[in-house]
Design a protein around this motif. Sequence first.
Motif, PDB file in Angstrom:
ATOM      1  N   LYS A   1      42.399  31.237 -15.002  1.00 53.83           N
ATOM      2  CA  LYS A   1      42.154  31.850 -13.325  1.00 53.83           C
ATOM      3  C   LYS A   1      41.570  31.067 -12.476  1.00 53.83           C
ATOM      4  CE  LYS A   1      42.503  36.583 -15.307  1.00 53.83           C
ATOM      5  NZ  LYS A   1      41.770  37.875 -15.515  1.00 53.83           N
ATOM      6  N   LEU A   2      40.801  30.366 -12.801  1.00 55.08           N
ATOM      7  CA  LEU A   2      39.968  29.441 -12.052  1.00 55.08           C
ATOM      8  C   LEU A   2      40.618  27.883 -11.956  1.00 55.08           C
ATOM      9  CD1 LEU A   2      36.459  30.002 -13.202  1.00 55.08           C
ATOM     10  CD2 LEU A   2      37.306  31.081 -11.250  1.00 55.08           C
ATOM     11  N   ASN A   3      41.444  27.570 -12.806  1.00 53.24           N
ATOM     12  CA  ASN A   3      41.933  26.428 -12.874  1.00 53.24           C
ATOM     13  C   ASN A   3      43.071  26.499 -12.140  1.00 53.24           C
ATOM     14  OD1 ASN A   3      40.063  25.254 -14.776  1.00 53.24           O
ATOM     15  ND2 ASN A   3      41.560  25.550 -16.408  1.00 53.24           N
ATOM     16  N   VAL A   4      43.892  27.601 -11.946  1.00 58.03           N
ATOM     17  CA  VAL A   4      45.076  27.400 -10.883  1.00 58.03           C
ATOM     18  C   VAL A   4      44.563  26.991  -9.486  1.00 58.03           C
ATOM     19  CG1 VAL A   4      47.091  28.776  -9.998  1.00 58.03           C
ATOM     20  CG2 VAL A   4      46.439  28.828 -12.421  1.00 58.03           C
ATOM     21  N   PRO A   5      43.601  27.800  -8.838  1.00 56.82           N
ATOM     22  CA  PRO A   5      43.446  27.145  -7.579  1.00 56.82           C
ATOM     23  C   PRO A   5      42.840  25.961  -7.489  1.00 56.82           C
ATOM     24  CG  PRO A   5      42.163  29.168  -8.326  1.00 56.82           C
ATOM     25  CD  PRO A   5      43.106  28.866  -9.308  1.00 56.82           C
ATOM     26  N   GLU A   6      42.025  25.525  -8.420  1.00 55.98           N
ATOM     27  CA  GLU A   6      41.337  24.242  -8.194  1.00 55.98           C
ATOM     28  C   GLU A   6      42.497  23.077  -8.380  1.00 55.98           C
ATOM     29  OE1 GLU A   6      37.630  21.876 -10.578  1.00 55.98           O
ATOM     30  OE2 GLU A   6      38.065  23.800 -10.924  1.00 55.98           O
ATOM     31  N   LEU A   7      43.416  23.437  -9.530  1.00 55.79           N
ATOM     32  CA  LEU A   7      44.528  22.521  -9.677  1.00 55.79           C
ATOM     33  C   LEU A   7      45.554  22.335  -8.435  1.00 55.79           C
ATOM     34  CD1 LEU A   7      45.943  20.711 -11.706  1.00 55.79           C
ATOM     35  CD2 LEU A   7      47.419  22.664 -12.379  1.00 55.79           C
ATOM     36  N   ASN A   8      45.668  23.335  -7.710  1.00 59.02           N
ATOM     37  CA  ASN A   8      46.440  23.384  -6.647  1.00 59.02           C
ATOM     38  C   ASN A   8      45.724  22.539  -5.591  1.00 59.02           C
ATOM     39  OD1 ASN A   8      48.566  24.881  -7.438  1.00 59.02           O
ATOM     40  ND2 ASN A   8      47.400  26.884  -6.881  1.00 59.02           N
ATOM     41  N   PHE A   9      44.290  22.593  -5.425  1.00 57.76           N
ATOM     42  CA  PHE A   9      43.541  22.021  -4.587  1.00 57.76           C
ATOM     43  C   PHE A   9      43.884  20.300  -5.061  1.00 57.76           C
ATOM     44  CE2 PHE A   9      39.423  19.443  -3.768  1.00 57.76           C
ATOM     45  CZ  PHE A   9      39.270  19.803  -2.498  1.00 57.76           C
ATOM     46  N   TRP A  10      43.680  19.877  -5.987  1.00 55.25           N
ATOM     47  CA  TRP A  10      43.743  18.673  -6.626  1.00 55.25           C
ATOM     48  C   TRP A  10      45.051  18.326  -6.295  1.00 55.25           C
ATOM     49  CZ3 TRP A  10      39.998  15.209  -8.023  1.00 55.25           C
ATOM     50  CH2 TRP A  10      38.757  16.018  -8.562  1.00 55.25           C
ATOM     51  N   GLU A  11      46.065  18.841  -6.450  1.00 55.75           N
ATOM     52  CA  GLU A  11      47.306  18.308  -6.316  1.00 55.75           C
ATOM     53  C   GLU A  11      47.672  18.063  -4.782  1.00 55.75           C
ATOM     54  OE1 GLU A  11      49.929  21.140  -8.317  1.00 55.75           O
ATOM     55  OE2 GLU A  11      49.688  20.129 -10.436  1.00 55.75           O
ATOM     56  N   THR A  12      47.236  19.186  -3.977  1.00 51.91           N
ATOM     57  CA  THR A  12      47.373  19.293  -2.556  1.00 51.91           C
ATOM     58  C   THR A  12      46.808  18.192  -2.130  1.00 51.91           C
ATOM     59  OG1 THR A  12      48.077  21.517  -2.794  1.00 51.91           O
ATOM     60  CG2 THR A  12      47.702  20.645  -0.434  1.00 51.91           C
ATOM     61  N   TYR A  13      45.390  18.341  -1.890  1.00 49.48           N
ATOM     62  CA  TYR A  13      44.633  17.514  -1.097  1.00 49.48           C
ATOM     63  C   TYR A  13      44.115  16.070  -1.563  1.00 49.48           C
ATOM     64  CZ  TYR A  13      44.185  21.620   1.471  1.00 49.48           C
ATOM     65  OH  TYR A  13      44.525  22.697   2.289  1.00 49.48           O
ATOM     66  N   LEU A  14      44.213  15.949  -3.088  1.00 47.43           N
ATOM     67  CA  LEU A  14      43.646  14.821  -3.657  1.00 47.43           C
ATOM     68  C   LEU A  14      44.701  14.021  -4.315  1.00 47.43           C
ATOM     69  CD1 LEU A  14      40.429  15.831  -5.315  1.00 47.43           C
ATOM     70  CD2 LEU A  14      40.663  14.880  -2.992  1.00 47.43           C
ATOM     71  N   GLY A  15      46.105  14.434  -4.257  1.00 45.67           N
ATOM     72  CA  GLY A  15      47.295  13.778  -4.764  1.00 45.67           C
ATOM     73  C   GLY A  15      47.150  13.764  -6.459  1.00 45.67           C
ATOM     74  N   LEU A  16      46.698  14.599  -7.162  1.00 45.91           N
ATOM     75  CA  LEU A  16      46.728  14.500  -8.547  1.00 45.91           C
ATOM     76  C   LEU A  16      47.834  15.124  -9.188  1.00 45.91           C
ATOM     77  CD1 LEU A  16      45.172  13.862 -11.160  1.00 45.91           C
ATOM     78  CD2 LEU A  16      43.861  16.102 -11.002  1.00 45.91           C
ATOM     79  N   ARG A  17      48.319  14.745 -10.062  1.00 42.47           N
ATOM     80  CA  ARG A  17      49.461  15.148 -11.151  1.00 42.47           C
ATOM     81  C   ARG A  17      49.164  15.019 -12.568  1.00 42.47           C
ATOM     82  NH1 ARG A  17      52.927  11.650  -8.851  1.00 42.47           N
ATOM     83  NH2 ARG A  17      53.593  10.806 -10.814  1.00 42.47           N
ATOM     84  N   ILE A  18      49.279  16.101 -13.247  1.00 39.93           N
ATOM     85  CA  ILE A  18      49.027  15.989 -14.819  1.00 39.93           C
ATOM     86  C   ILE A  18      50.181  16.074 -15.535  1.00 39.93           C
ATOM     87  CG2 ILE A  18      47.880  17.000 -16.609  1.00 39.93           C
ATOM     88  CD1 ILE A  18      45.692  18.306 -14.526  1.00 39.93           C
ATOM     89  N   GLU A  19      50.404  15.068 -16.367  1.00 43.00           N
ATOM     90  CA  GLU A  19      51.695  15.001 -17.207  1.00 43.00           C
ATOM     91  C   GLU A  19      51.295  14.825 -18.604  1.00 43.00           C
ATOM     92  OE1 GLU A  19      53.933  11.903 -15.714  1.00 43.00           O
ATOM     93  OE2 GLU A  19      54.549  12.673 -13.797  1.00 43.00           O
TER      94      GLU A  19
END
Length: 260
Positions: A162-180
């Motif tokens: 529940k906490l990771n979803v918003p944080e992951l969105n933050f990382w993907e949107t503002y810091l350009g992070l993808r996890i594969e």
Amino acid sequence: MATLFEPSLSASAMRPPLATASASSMADSLPNLNFGFEDLRARMAAFTDRFDAFIAQGHKRVLEERNQFRINVAGLQEDQRTKTRDIETLAQKSSQHSATLSTQEAETKAARDEITAITASRNANAQHRDRLRTEINSCNKNINQHKAAQAVHAERIDEQAKLNVPELNFWETYLGLRIEGAGRVDRLKFIFSNLDERECQKEAWFELDTEKRDYKVIACKPNVEEGDIEACVDKLNESRDLGEFLKVIREVFVQNMRRT
């Protein structure tokens, strides 16, 4: 046997005279003697008959006794042959009985050995069963503990998700992070973009091995100082804070691009 012949004259009286005047007169002068020959003959004949009868009776008795002896001997021989056959039969039966007893003893020994082996196997199986029961109880206990721990861990994961979803969105949107995925279940590939203002599409990535408790970086691109990567991973293994680790390692990639 005494004879009844008794001469009434002596032998000298029976001699003829040396010289006689006339022979007829001398014969007439001889006494008339009766020797009893007929009676003697009759008595001798009677004796002979009695003797012959005695001999015949004795011979007959000897023959009868000999025949009876032969019959008795034949009977004894037959009894002996019968006894011999009985003895041979008894000896054969005794031999068969001995063989039967030996076979029964061998079978009894084999049965006892088999019973002993079965008893030992049963005791060993009982001990093995008891060990298995103990192991099963211990495994059930461990399973229950693991289930409880997994349930707690699942709850934590749900809370963390529940906490990771918003944080992951933050990382993907503002810091350009993808996890594969990195081709294995216990490996993740983190890809950063927007690191260089001059080339926004230029990417940097690293693969993180999470198989063991202490994580480690398997590969990265572009290459950076190994000491910088190890320092970041050591902090991650100590704090278990993945967000802080991503921030620090992103800064390492940024500084590396600026130097190049």
